[in-house]
Design an enzyme around this catalytic site. Structure first.
Site, PDB file in Angstrom:
ATOM      1  N   ASP A   6      28.579  -0.021  72.833  1.00 40.11           N
ATOM      2  CA  ASP A   6      27.360  -0.515  72.199  1.00 40.11           C
ATOM      3  C   ASP A   6      26.697  -1.487  73.177  1.00 40.11           C
ATOM      4  O   ASP A   6      26.844  -1.335  74.384  1.00 40.11           O
ATOM      5  CB  ASP A   6      27.676  -1.178  70.854  1.00 40.11           C
ATOM      6  CG  ASP A   6      26.519  -1.066  69.865  1.00 40.11           C
ATOM      7  OD1 ASP A   6      25.390  -1.438  70.247  1.00 40.11           O
ATOM      8  OD2 ASP A   6      26.726  -0.617  68.725  1.00 40.11           O
ATOM      9  N   HIS A  24      24.866   0.074  75.714  1.00 43.76           N
ATOM     10  CA  HIS A  24      23.490   0.175  75.219  1.00 43.76           C
ATOM     11  C   HIS A  24      22.566  -0.886  75.812  1.00 43.76           C
ATOM     12  O   HIS A  24      21.495  -1.139  75.286  1.00 43.76           O
ATOM     13  CB  HIS A  24      23.473   0.074  73.693  1.00 43.76           C
ATOM     14  CG  HIS A  24      24.124   1.244  73.010  1.00 43.76           C
ATOM     15  ND1 HIS A  24      24.187   1.370  71.644  1.00 43.76           N
ATOM     16  CD2 HIS A  24      24.729   2.353  73.519  1.00 43.76           C
ATOM     17  CE1 HIS A  24      24.819   2.497  71.329  1.00 43.76           C
ATOM     18  NE2 HIS A  24      25.156   3.112  72.456  1.00 43.76           N
TER      19      HIS A  24
END
Length: 351
Positions: free
Chosen positions: A175, A198
């Site tokens: 993430d 991310h």
């Protein structure tokens, strides 16, 4: 260092294991003072040199608070250092519904004038390091690793903190490498390698229709390798408040899906929500000395609100090209106002 600053709060103590042997059973509870921690005011008793492992099976948390594992709370002047590893053994959590993933993070809650350095963090069930309610906090030379497909495994999440510095670290996760939540100010991030992951994200913010205040965030000398996003700001349509005085500079992107992105219209149903009259004001955002490649056709995507436009956006010396030979990239700006100097792809900000 006093006794309080030497104390490690081990929430869910039954889960603690060591690499040599399993010293703890499900009924054990122990005091770090019995394992060498001292409180004479001189001895360095805050080093981690082994491996601390979370329980391998989620069932071992039955009847316990699975959201609490290792944490420091209301400790000032604490410096956690060493060459050890914090292993969340998160795979068993990832294999079940995200609804049941606890935050078995290394937590710092209301810890002022404190730091973390030279540690490895691997395979947390969700966020690896959580910093909340802290002032004058630093994270230096940490390595954070979890698989690219591990859900919600942010590297570092920051909430309600001020005067925080993250330096000289490598983060590879499933993430956000670093996520900056609400009520944060004066955050400095420098010399960070991100990827996979991310990207470095401000947000998401305003989901609960709350008032947002995030300001004075400076990200510099960072690299992004095959990440989903690069420099991202994400706010919910229903939020209020502001994000302002943000600087992204000296960034390098290698095959990043969304190198520069602002999404001010985030909602539960992507691209299918009716536009709201509310929104979080985004202003005074600087992008400077940014280079690299995009894996998609839109390298710069500023999706701002019609009701609460993005203002004071500045881009200077930005060069983004396609990661695919012979392809071109474009910029997409919606309700974004500012100025651009030496920007490729072709500028799209409104004057």
């Amino acid at each position: 260092m006093d006794a309080f600053s030497a104390l490690l709060f081990l929430y869910g103590l039954a889960s603690l294991h060591f690499t040599r042997s399993n010293l703890c059973t499900v009924e054990d509870h122990f005091d770090v003072m019995d394992y060498g921690a001292t409180s004479d005011g001189y001895t360095d008793d805050s080093r981690i040199s082994g491996t601390i492992m979370a329980p391998k099976s989620p069932s071992l948390w039955d009847g316990k608070d699975a959201s609490q594992w290792l944490g420091f709370k209301d400790v000032s002047g604490l410096n956690v250092d060493g060459l050890g590893t914090i292993d969340g053994q998160g795979k068993a959590w990832w294999d079940q519904s995200c609804r049941y993933h606890p935050q078995l993070a290394f937590k710092f809650i209301s810890c002022n004038g404190s730091s973390v350095s030279n540690l490895n963090f691997i395979n947390s069930s969700q966020t690896h390091i959580l910093v909340t309610g802290c002032n004058s906090f630093s994270i230096n030379n940490v390595l954070i690793e979890s698989p690219q497909n591990s859900p919600n495994t942010d590297g570092i999440h920051i909430h309600s903190s001020q005067q925080l510095v993250i330096t000289n670290s490598q983060i590879r996760c499933g993430d956000d490498c670093i996520s900056i939540g609400d009520h944060n100010s004066n955050i400095q991030i420098t010399n960070v390698e991100c990827g996979p992951g991310h990207g470095i994200s401000i947000g998401s913010l305003g989901k609960s229709r709350n008032y947002v205040n995030v300001e004075k965030i400076h990200v510099t000398n960072a690299s992004f390798n095959r990440t989903t996003n690069g420099a991202r700001i994400k706010t919910w349509q229903v939020g209020r408040g502001y994000v302002r005085d943000i600087v992204f500079e000296n960034l390098v992107f290698n095959s990043v899906k969304n190198p520069i992105i602002i999404d001010q219209n985030y909602c539960d149903i992507r691209d299918a929500c009716k536009e709201q009259v509310t929104g979080v004001e985004i202003s005074n955002v600087i992008y400077k000395e940014i280079y690299g490649t995009s894996t998609t056709g839109i390298a710069i995507n500023l999706n701002c609100s019609k009701s609460v436009p993005c203002r004071g956006i500045s881009m200077e010396s930005v060069l983004l090209t396609s990661a695919k030979a012979g392809r071109h990239v474009t910029a997409n700006c919606r309700n974004a106002y500012g100025q651009e100097i030496d920007v490729i792809p072709y500028p799209c900000l409104l004057g």
